[in-house]
Enzyme design. Structure first.
Site, short mmCIF file in Angstrom:
data_model
loop_
_atom_site.label_atom_id
_atom_site.label_comp_id
_atom_site.label_asym_id
_atom_site.label_seq_id
_atom_site.Cartn_x
_atom_site.Cartn_y
_atom_site.Cartn_z
N HIS A 125 -36.17 25.47 14.95
CA HIS A 125 -34.87 25.79 15.57
C HIS A 125 -34.35 27.17 15.16
O HIS A 125 -33.36 27.64 15.73
CB HIS A 125 -33.81 24.74 15.20
CG HIS A 125 -34.07 23.39 15.77
ND1 HIS A 125 -34.25 23.18 17.13
CD2 HIS A 125 -34.20 22.17 15.18
CE1 HIS A 125 -34.47 21.87 17.34
NE2 HIS A 125 -34.45 21.25 16.18
N ASP A 162 -42.47 17.86 18.25
CA ASP A 162 -41.23 17.35 17.67
C ASP A 162 -40.35 16.87 18.84
O ASP A 162 -40.46 17.39 19.96
CB ASP A 162 -40.52 18.49 16.92
CG ASP A 162 -39.29 18.03 16.15
OD1 ASP A 162 -39.40 17.83 14.93
OD2 ASP A 162 -38.22 17.87 16.78
N HIS A 164 -37.32 17.28 19.38
CA HIS A 164 -36.33 18.29 19.79
C HIS A 164 -37.04 19.53 20.33
O HIS A 164 -38.14 19.87 19.87
CB HIS A 164 -35.45 18.69 18.59
CG HIS A 164 -34.73 17.54 17.96
ND1 HIS A 164 -35.21 16.87 16.86
CD2 HIS A 164 -33.57 16.93 18.31
CE1 HIS A 164 -34.36 15.88 16.54
NE2 HIS A 164 -33.37 15.90 17.41
N ASP A 249 -40.13 12.59 14.76
CA ASP A 249 -38.85 12.04 15.24
C ASP A 249 -38.92 11.55 16.69
O ASP A 249 -37.91 11.09 17.23
CB ASP A 249 -37.70 13.04 15.04
CG ASP A 249 -38.09 14.48 15.37
OD1 ASP A 249 -39.17 14.71 15.93
OD2 ASP A 249 -37.27 15.38 15.04
ZN ZN Z 1 -36.81 17.28 15.55
#
Ligand code: ZN
Length: 343
Positions: A125, A162, A164, A249
């Site tokens: 991120h 991931d 996200h 996740d």
């Molecule tokens: Zn994540």
């Protein structure tokens, strides 16, 4: 086969009580690698801090200076609502990026066939100018930049599964045709980026491939995504090195998201990327840890990658299957195939 493992107890100093991204994550991974007899079978690589020039290939000097100053405060500081910085965090973020760089070096030099890097703080991120989403420096983008500069690579694939979207990795590499960034992620979900139409800019147009997926996608849907999009896109690009942003996740029992992958499903994804590396780039692949907040899932999932890299056929899934129905991904995949001319 020889496989390198990067991890370090020093990363544990970057931690915060009651925060999902805490020292317990790597502790669980190290314990699991020990208990499964994998630690001694993997070539241990001690991470070294990345140098400034390599960091500045991915981040602005202004941001890095801000991160260092914040980390020099005597107490824990927050960057945004969710990202903490301890007095050790700046040095440890450099150590984390350096760990991935060292893994890339070992694989590119042929010291080992492949590698896995369990480093913290995570990275995907972190944008050129901002830490966010528990991430301070973008470990995988920094390592990609390093591989370009030091090993002269012209085609690197980053696969990010991931749950996200790796907005930071995308931002850093958005205009670069020498890195194909492929992300699968739940949508809607933090950080809100990663739409199908985000495909890169300038000469990098077409080299960002986003695969936003509805909540509830599990083993069947992810297999379809890899078979129909991820693997064909990689085969077309013919990478010289594959880097993987791994997040556990997207598991059905992860507390932060709503997907339904199982550990068996995760194992199939890792093994399909390993096979692609064997087919496309002499097996050169480095798995880099990002998210994953259920420690049982995280630790077993990481050990399963270790077994896959070492050539073991066994996979352990003590957490078990998901129970919900999966939504169809047919429509979104056909849109992506059309947009990226993959049919
Ligand atoms: Zn994540």
């Amino acid at each position: 086969m020889s496989s390198a493992s990067v991890t370090d107890t020093r990363f544990d100093a970057h931690t915060m009580a009651n925060h999902p991204e805490n020292a317990g994550r790597l502790q669980a991974i190290r314990r699991r690698l020990d208990e499964d007899g994998l630690t001694g079978r993997l070539v241990s690589l001690e991470p070294r801090p990345v140098d400034d020039d390599t960091v500045f290939a991915a981040h602005t000097q202004r941001y890095v200076a801000q991160l260092r100053r914040t980390s020099e405060l005597s107490s824990v500081a927050m960057m945004g609502l969710d990202t903490y910085i301890t007095p050790q965090s700046y040095e440890l973020a450099r150590l984390a990026a350096g760990g991935v760089v060292g893994a890339v070096d070992a694989v590119m030099r042929g010291d080992v066939d492949n590698a896995l890097a369990a480093v913290r703080p995570p990275g995907h991120h972190a944008t050129p100018s901002q830490g966010m989403g528990f991430c301070l420096l973008n470990n995988i983008a920094i390592a990609a930049r390093y591989a370009q500069r030091e090993h002269g690579l012209e085609r690197i694939v980053i696969v990010d599964y991931d749950v996200h979207h790796g907005n930071g990795t995308q931002d850093i590499l958005y205009g670069d045709p020498a890195v194909l960034y492929i992300s699968t992620h739940q949508s809607p979900l933090y950080p809100g980026t990663g739409g199908i139409g985000e495909t890169g800019q300038g000469v990098g147009t077409g080299y960002t491939l986003n695969i936003p997926l509805p909540p509830g996608v599990g083993d069947a849907g992810y297999s379809q995504v890899f078979d129909e999009i991820v693997l064909p896109a990689m085969q077309r690009y013919t990478p010289e090195l594959i880097l993987v942003s791994v997040g556990f996740d997207a598991h059905w029992n992860d507390p932060l998201a709503n997907m339904q992958l199982t550990l068996n499903g995760y194992d199939r994804l890792a093994r399909s990327l390993l096979a692609a590396a064997g087919e496309l780039c002499e097996g050169r692949i480095v798995f880099v840890l990002e998210g994953g907040y259920n420690l049982q899932v995280l630790s077993h999932g990481w050990a399963n990658i270790g077994r896959a890299l070492l050539g073991d056929s066994s996979v352990l899934d003590p957490v078990g299957p998901a129970t919900g129905r999966e939504p169809s991904v047919d429509t979104v995949l056909s849109q992506i195939r059309q947009l990226h001319k993959l049919s």
